[in-house]
Design a protein around this motif. Structure first.
Motif, PDB file in Angstrom:
ATOM      1  N   GLN A 474      36.036 -38.636 -14.724  1.00 41.55           N
ATOM      2  CA  GLN A 474      35.118 -38.888 -15.778  1.00 41.55           C
ATOM      3  C   GLN A 474      34.983 -38.134 -16.819  1.00 41.55           C
ATOM      4  O   GLN A 474      34.688 -38.426 -17.911  1.00 41.55           O
ATOM      5  N   ARG A 477      38.119 -38.194 -19.196  1.00 38.57           N
ATOM      6  CA  ARG A 477      37.863 -39.402 -19.868  1.00 38.57           C
ATOM      7  C   ARG A 477      37.097 -39.248 -21.156  1.00 38.57           C
ATOM      8  O   ARG A 477      37.199 -39.551 -22.354  1.00 38.57           O
ATOM      9  N   GLN A 508      45.853 -42.984 -13.093  1.00 38.85           N
ATOM     10  CA  GLN A 508      44.753 -42.738 -14.050  1.00 38.85           C
ATOM     11  C   GLN A 508      44.957 -41.157 -14.615  1.00 38.85           C
ATOM     12  O   GLN A 508      44.861 -41.018 -16.041  1.00 38.85           O
ATOM     13  N   LEU A 512      45.397 -40.238 -18.581  1.00 40.56           N
ATOM     14  CA  LEU A 512      44.585 -39.459 -19.201  1.00 40.56           C
ATOM     15  C   LEU A 512      45.499 -38.284 -19.902  1.00 40.56           C
ATOM     16  O   LEU A 512      45.190 -37.771 -21.081  1.00 40.56           O
TER      17      LEU A 512
END
Length: 547
Positions: A474, A477, A508, A512
């Motif tokens: 998180q 991101r 993911q 990223l």
């Protein structure tokens, strides 16, 4: 006494004395060289060597009417990887002291020719150098094809078997291992070389492996010992400066780069490093002097990094030198004619154009240009260099009472993305030196990033790796910080067998990483694409795989 050469054999003679040039050229033709090009100045020779591959180069060591030397030329060419292994390079001099001979060995030079010499001596030396090139050709061929693994194996076999030219092969092998990221193997090879012979470049190689392995403090200790033994070893100062920049010790780094530049006054690469460091440390007048000289010596050279021209424009702005900024604008106009498709050059020209607008009090235009750059902050192509330049522009605006409302938000976004280490943080903060509030905000970002990493590790140690990974993903991101994504990758690798959604998490992380772009793990001055100090150039073909 002509020797049979291939019909397209090409040689370059670099000497300020027309009589010496003529004599050497005649001797080379007698040796069998079919075409000899002559240059009287280092700058002309540099240009020739950047665009033509020569079989032989004979360069005089000293040029009385210039601060340049043959050694400076050779060093710059090696750093820019412009001398292929196939080229035989000899320095011609009237004296060959122990220090000069040692310097030749450090440069991977083919040798010195001590004046006066007979044609027979010249023929024998050139033939011996060519024999070495021929004997190690399998290694060179593998490198040219980009097969660094095979080339490294050949080098190690040459070294361990003490076959002909084993020391030279070991040097190439250690460079290949560094390129392949096998830092521990490279260190062991360098140390084995040191046991066989106490050679400065091997000790320098140990320091380089220590930096690559993330131990700059150990590297500094190694380098200080090396410099104590040989204070004139310029490459050692290059590596020491790099370690000090990575550690955020900029005050020490500037003195290190100053010493390196004093040892080789006309080295374009070292002038740029010193000039950049002077700018970031607030020595604007010195930055103008040093970077201006780098522009004069090298702007048309492949050795030149155009970030130097950007920082020169910033330094001119701080000195309130509008004509200096105009010269930088004109220089970028010529550069764009050659490299108009380069996004990097276009970005540089836009930054300098914005500076010019601020200097000319064209406030609306300057603000419009800065606002057009800000959306790039989250682009993958927006690198540390672009971040430093935008931070400098925003700081200049704030210092001239044009404090954009969004400025603080943009500085925070830059800081949170790139404040991963002390070195990176201090480089960004130094770029924002014109506005103390912005510099402080950058430093605060490093503390925030460190807290995020610490909190995730605390979750991991408490037995909650899934929550730790979620927190890191998180945060990445939101901020695109590579330190956080690297930590997430480490945690996933450690716990992937216990996490049912490990494949999805890896997807993911990969996504990223693409968004983060190629952010550097360490602070760098400009683009460090040149040969690493203390190493030898590894020239692969354009189609070869990058290692």
């Amino acid at each position: 006494m002509a020797t049979s050469r291939s019909p397209d054999t090409l040689a370059l003679v670099v000497d300020s004395n027309v009589t010496s040039r003529g004599l050497l050229s005649a001797q080379l033709r007698d040796y069998g060289v079919t075409k000899v090009v002559q240059c009287s100045r280092i700058q002309d020779a540099r240009s020739r060597l950047e665009h033509t591959v020569f079989d032989y180069v004979l360069c005089d060591q000293y040029f009385p009417d210039s601060q340049s030397s043959g050694q400076t030329l050779l060093d710059d060419l090696r750093r820019a990887q412009l001398l292929p292994f196939s080229t035989v390079f000899f320095m011609v001099t009237t004296e060959a002291t122990y220090a000069a001979v040692a310097e030749a060995a450090e440069s991977a030079l083919d040798g010195y020719l001590l004046k006066p010499f007979t044609p027979l001596t010249l023929f024998e030396r050139l033939s011996a150098a060519r024999q070495r090139k021929t004997h190690l050709r399998p290694i060179f061929d593998a490198i040219e094809q980009g097969d660094f693994e095979a080339a490294a194996k050949l080098c190690i076999a040459q070294f361990t078997g003490r076959k002909p030219y084993w020391l030279y092969a070991a040097r190439i092998g250690s460079e290949l291992l560094l390129r392949l990221g096998r830092h521990e193997e490279a260190r062991l090879l360098f140390e084995a070389i040191l046991k066989a012979r106490a050679i400065p470049w091997a000790k320098l190689g140990v320091a380089r492996t220590q930096i690559e392995a993330g131990h700059p403090t150990r590297a500094v200790a190694t380098l200080m010992g090396l410099i104590g033994e040989d204070p004139g070893y310029a490459d050692a100062y290059d590596v020491l400066g790099r370690a000090q920049v990575e550690m955020g010790h900029f005050a020490e780094a500037i003195e290190t780069y100053r010493t390196a530049s004093e040892l080789t006054p006309d080295s374009v690469v070292r002038l740029q490093k010193l000039g950049m460091m002077c700018y970031y440390m607030g020595e604007r007048a010195t930055a103008v002097q040093v970077l201006s000289r780098a522009v004069v010596l090298g702007i048309d050279s492949k050795l030149f990094d155009y970030q130097s021209l950007v920082l020169l424009a910033f330094a001119h702005f701080d000195e309130k030198d509008g004509k200096g900024i105009d010269r930088c604008i004109a220089d970028f106009g010529r550069v764009l004619d050659k490299h108009g498709n380069s996004q990097r050059i276009q970005r540089f020209a836009q930054v300098v154009g914005t500076l010019q607008a601020i200097h000319q009090n064209q406030v609306a235009r300057a603000v419009q240009l800065v606002r057009s750059m800000a959306p790039e902050i989250r682009h993958s192509a927006f690198d540390l260099e672009a971040a430093c330049n935008l931070g400098s522009l925003l700081s200049v605006l704030a210092n001239t009472s044009i404090d954009l409302q969004e400025g603080h938000e943009w500085i925070e976004a830059i800081g949170m993305r790139y404040s991963s280490t002390r070195g990176l943080c201090e480089l960004l903060a130094s770029a924002c030196r014109s506005c103390e509030a912005y510099a402080d905000k950058i430093r605060d970002c490093l503390q925030r990033v460190n807290r995020m990493a610490e909190e995730a590790m605390a979750q991991h140690l408490a037995g909650a790796p899934a929550q730790a990974l979620d927190s890191l993903l998180q945060s990445t991101r939101k901020h695109l910080n590579t330190k956080l994504i690297d930590l997430a990758q480490q945690l996933l690798l450690r716990h992937q067998t216990h996490l049912p959604d490990a494949p999805a998490l890896q997807e993911q992380i990969d996504d990223l990483r693409t968004q983060c772009g190629s952010a550097p793990a360490r602070a760098l001055l400009g683009q460090d694409s040149e040969r690493q100090p203390g190493g030898v150039a590894l020239r692969a073909t354009a189609n070869a795989s990058a290692a």
